[in-house]
Scaffold this active site. Structure first.
Site, PDB file in Angstrom:
ATOM      1  CG  ASP B  17      -2.159  -0.936   1.097  1.00 41.86           C
ATOM      2  OD1 ASP B  17      -2.030  -1.811  -0.045  1.00 41.86           O
ATOM      3  OD2 ASP B  17      -2.983  -1.092   2.000  1.00 41.86           O
ATOM      4  NE  ARG B  99      -0.875   4.691  13.561  1.00 44.62           N
ATOM      5  CZ  ARG B  99      -0.131   3.839  12.989  1.00 44.62           C
ATOM      6  NH1 ARG B  99       0.943   3.730  12.991  1.00 44.62           N
ATOM      7  NH2 ARG B  99      -0.815   2.967  12.290  1.00 44.62           N
ATOM      8  CG  ASP B 128      -3.973   4.852  13.018  1.00 41.77           C
ATOM      9  OD1 ASP B 128      -3.888   5.203  14.100  1.00 41.77           O
ATOM     10  OD2 ASP B 128      -4.000   3.548  12.493  1.00 41.77           O
ATOM     11  CB  SER B 182      -6.610  -4.052   8.279  1.00 40.13           C
ATOM     12  OG  SER B 182      -5.441  -3.142   8.649  1.00 40.13           O
TER      13      SER B 182
END
Lengths: 408, 408, 408, 408
Positions: B17, B99, B128, B182
């Site tokens: 990705d 993050r 996110d 995921s």
């Protein structure tokens, strides 16, 4: 002593200590004693308490033995669990929540008998004295409360046993020596404190935990159960509708079997010191997990985060004995308002000391697969909206960063 | 497009990705791309990311692969654990806390390279994106943030793979089909979301949890470990002083071995929807229990209850992406102030999915056996004081009860 | 009495009551008495206290008269005002904040003299006893605290005066009759309580407020002043840099002249009863308004709302006497962290009892005319962002509405 | 455009801007427009809005002019004042509280007419768009909301006036030039923002405050009024029972006459920027003071401090537009629960810009002269109880002090 009580309702377990208190009240004040013995699900026969009270000279009509298990769970335990109440991160308040119920009955019986005082067997060092007395005085501001442990001079085990012998109070064999620890039990939990537990650096001996199977001895196969809620209260297990007390009884059986709900804990008492206890709360631990599980899909974040933010205060109030206070009642109004849609079923896995939600479903669910899917959502959610959402949330942070750079 | 970025720092994993994003940035904007790949302890080789970036035309000096594990644990995970932060009662914030660290590095690299934008691979539905972007903009209010998933038209798997093929991006075999779910991983946790997990009424398949041993397969013997804290941070295991990242790595090994730290959870995303995830946080779950254990004896009730009361807000801020905000920093100042004496050792029992504190000791302990003992306390505590304490606490309740009786 | 104090430091005002206490300590315990008289800005000559103490037999080296005004404002008043602390919506805590300072000095003097006790003149019904004693014990857990009003039998005015006469304590003429009310004063405020004020349904007589000009008599022209802050503390008035105590003194003059800061209030005491007081806080009322004014442009909403949310707890702690507690200190750390940029100037209008911010400016301002303007903002803000912002904020509300419609 | 609205209910004031919006909706979407004009007590004739709507082609049965004053005060203003809600220390939320009421009517009218959309005239920079839209979507998750200011290209005054002229919309003379500032008014307040007010360092010109008499021109004699409450709501003034809207109208008259309720304020908008406004809230300022006055004697500290602690969050929710949210409703349940005994009368003094409680009385009073008196209290309170109370409150502080000394 003009201030001396004339008629006293005593929270009476039938054990040695409250039997001594009973006799001491008669001796010290020359007052009439009425006994109240509650079946809170502590798992003991209560009829012996009647015989013992009679032996100590209590008139039959002055002996009250009442099964309060349904009231306990329905009016005290369940409202508290609606809040996911946990004291200091871990303790499920099993002793705290039973005290106001006992005081409520003491005061009601006092009113029926025209008694002017109530008495309890809690010591002057613990929280229970506070819980008993605040509750009683909140319900009847003119009632006298007698706490013999704070008043008398029977301050050593030896003096206590002497007094018992002098007064022909039967002493069970194992009560002659020092108890290895002090135990309180009801349908929600069993707590153990004192003596062998007093040093928090020393592990509790295995024999302390009596109610829950040791995890090593729990079944090697997991068990799955389903708990159904309506408006925040558990109403069924595996599809079978049950009364509040029956639900907690069953959950206790499941929990005890699988070693669920053991806690070794050092807590802050309201009276200012720390103490260490071992708590066994098998059914309550399952109930808390299940309630959180059903709230996950039926409560939105606004109500959920609000509840989370006031929970520590709510738990502290119960721990400190303020069940019958305007602030606990106001918080309860808030909590109950959030539970209107907390209806649905949770599936839990029990195994070797742990309980985990593994699935949950509800007609009242707020979960929207349509919105959350990684797949095509047919326009339910426009990802571009997130850009504006983030930009406006970031605006003040950008202004701060620009300011900070400017003045540096 | 005058607003188009000229030079972009991309959070690059080396996977399909972010490789597509890399190529898309080059194609769409004709901009120079700089890659940042962080070793957060996700347990993957990172050097292949370098080779892949080079293959996609990134200049060697524009490829940054950085081991941030110590920084991650020392500056992000540990400060958060000082607060006992838990989101919505159960989630240990394993993704949320990583993050801001990534954004911090993206912005620093952008400044070093004179880049005007950063880019990330998070979708427009999740949290996110918010965390990446709020963090980046709080650190540099003038930086552009590019979120390709919110912009491009590669909205189906098929279109993505076509784009990859057209641009000679290598596609691993197992990436051709739909992933079953995921995954995000770092030293603190592994999260799984989506597809087979989307229906919260359906149990997660066993294969979802990859990091933690299934409880049924965990050792049949419990294991005991000791964790030592200084000022709220873990500094040693079984007496061996270790760096922050090493401590978390070791705790992960203990936890994974004993099946500790598995959570099946439905949470409220900041963007307004609910989602279901499976979280594995083996070391973090032990660390939280241990930190609570040491606080039990070293933190007094005033500071402890204050911390508990602000924790939900602190956790919400981290979850929502406000790590770099004045309010998180102010709360951190409060929390850190309380940790000055949170120093000592906790002994924990690990067994079949559960972790329990069984003992704790500290030179900084506030536990006073002298005060709490059921035995003679040599005058440390006068039980009669409790009578006055209760009477004054009861005074307002009595006045209320009298008022209520009067006006009824 | 083996427990009797040997050497006592007394908070001594020089007035009749503390003179009686001084003599009573000497008589009752045969102990050495050391006096501490603080200049807190109460506006009385303190040297007469020295003469009177000597007259009562205190050795010169045992008499301490200390000007603590700067310390009071710098270390107690200003930190509290950083929080905008207000108790029960209206009270600026003028008495509460002075007590820990006095206890700090009592304990320090005790240590210098090797004294084993401190004593104060507060009654057993009020908050001040709690504040004095919690502060003293938090600073020295082994010190004895003597509160004669709770111990002696001088419980009527007549008995007190008899004792004074028997012990040759001079009695001022106006002290022979009942005082019309009880007064406490320091640089921050003057409070009046008791007797003519005891019925909250009856208006306070005009003569109660002695410090502030009656609004009807205040100037008919408004006056404007500018107060400058640095990091949350006032540092200048009308451009003139001044010390903390001087600033508060000047603000008191402005406030008193314009009738600012009068409060008639019924409050909840920590000891459980309500009481009614009249408080005059001229300078403090201006300072609070000014501090809010400068925070309006220098504090962002995240930090500001956080401060607002914890303020009631902070104020309650100070009111209840927990200045020297871990939780007050942790809250102070939070508050101080938010004040780093609270720097700038506020212009205020004083007139006939009211104070209002009319303008404010700062290099640290977060106010962005560019963003807020109704005029063309040159792209600072894209109004379309608001659509996404609202849609994501609405998402959970829409899911709730849909759910509620579904299950009705 | 398949997504275009077919039938829209517009919040229509009859002024130029919403007339332009009306015409723009017809032109842009070709949709049928229904107008809703609310009498919120803004003090303007509303019938001209009917004539103007008809002139713009709205069918008579599509024009709704409704007097919502009683509903506004009873169902929105009064519940909010039960909480003593104040945003950021000073703002009484006069605009915020009116928006959900308007949205409620828009949605109800939409349902009656089978309309698929509602529209409002708020800009994309302010809070009102958020309040309108969150409220509408919380009440009907499927309704479309149209905010022309975020959509159209009439972004300058010139373009707007051109559009008006092209569409034969009458333009009042004074609307041709730039308005000196923007005004919103209802029964609770009048707000002014923009243009001459945009620089917070510049004082607002005197002509901005139009509703309240300048303090210099207010009467030179104070005026006293009595406000009576039942369960937290004002029900009478000077003994005369009045409806909610009449009460607020009267209080507005008193306040305006005496210059009460003027605020110059810089606030944090939900959309991330700061803005400066001048607010006039004459009656609301009196009502807040009066409500606090009656709570002083009827609310105990437990409920009172709880209310204080959640108030900032409650106010923030209303400010941000979350009136119709589960968390506002849960907080309201808490607040309303506390108001059961908030019944009684407050006497207030109004003079030259200030309002002060001077006396208060109630059958529900918790004030006990017997307990608080400095005189002999006949045993109501035993001062010796305070010693125990203090000692137990001090216990943890002493343990901390001893610990800190030990580890130093």
């Amino acid at each position: 002593m003009s201030d001396a009580p004339k008629k006293v309702v005593l929270a009476y377990s039938g054990g040695l200590d409250t039997s001594i208190i009973l006799k001491w009240l008669q001796t010290e004040y020359g007052c009439e004693v009425i006994t109240f013995t509650a079946d809170l699900g502590q798992g003991e026969e209560l009829e012996p308490a009647r015989a013992k009270a009679e032996l100590l000279g209590i008139k039959p009509e002055n002996i009250h033995i009442v099964d309060v298990r349904e009231e306990f769970v329905r009016d005290f335990v369940f409202p508290m669990f609606r809040a996911n109440a946990v004291y200091e991160g871990l303790y499920l308040l099993g002793t705290s929540i039973a005290r106001p119920l006992i005081s409520k009955h003491l005061v009601e019986i006092a009113h029926r008998h025209g008694a002017d005082a109530v008495a309890h067997g809690a010591t002057g060092k613990g929280n229970d004295q506070v819980r008993f007395e605040l509750s009683a005085l909140a319900l009847d501001p003119s009632i006298k409360v007698i706490a013999p442990w704070r008043e008398w001079d029977l301050t050593s085990r030896t003096r206590l046993l002497e007094f018992a012998e002098q007064n022909q109070i039967p002493i069970a064999k194992n009560k002659r020596g020092e108890a290895p620890f002090s135990v309180d039990a009801n349908l929600l939990h069993t707590s153990s404190e004192g003596t062998v537990l007093e040093d928090p650096a020393v592990e509790a001996p295995d024999y302390v935990a009596q109610r829950i199977t040791a995890v090593e001895d729990a079944p090697n196969e997991p068990e799955f159960i389903e708990v159904t809620f309506e408006q925040g209260d558990a109403v069924a297990i595996n599809g079978e509708a049950l009364s509040p007390a029956t639900i907690l009884t069953r959950l206790n059986e499941y929990g005890a079997k699988h070693g669920v709900g053991l806690l070794d804990f050092v807590e802050n008492r309201f009276v200012g010191m720390k103490s260490r206890g071992v708590y066994e709360t098998p059914g309550g631990t399952i109930l808390l997990e299940a309630h959180r599980g059903i709230e996950q899909i039926t409560l939105d974040s606004g109500a959920g985060h609000l509840k989370d933010s006031i929970m520590p205060r709510y738990a502290e109030l119960i721990y400190n004995g303020f069940w019958f206070s305007p602030e606990r009642e106001a918080l309860q109004a808030l909590i109950d308002k959030t539970q209107e849609h907390v209806t649905g079923t949770v599936k839990l896995k029990l195994y070797k000391g742990s309980v985990r939600t593994v699935a949950r479903w509800s007609d009242h669910s707020l979960y929207s697969e349509k919105h959350v899917t990684f797949e095509d959502d047919a326009g339910a959610y426009d990802q571009k909206d997130a850009a504006g959402f983030i930009r406006l949330n970031a605006l003040r942070l950008k202004l701060i960063a620009a300011r900070n750079a400017r003045v540096k």
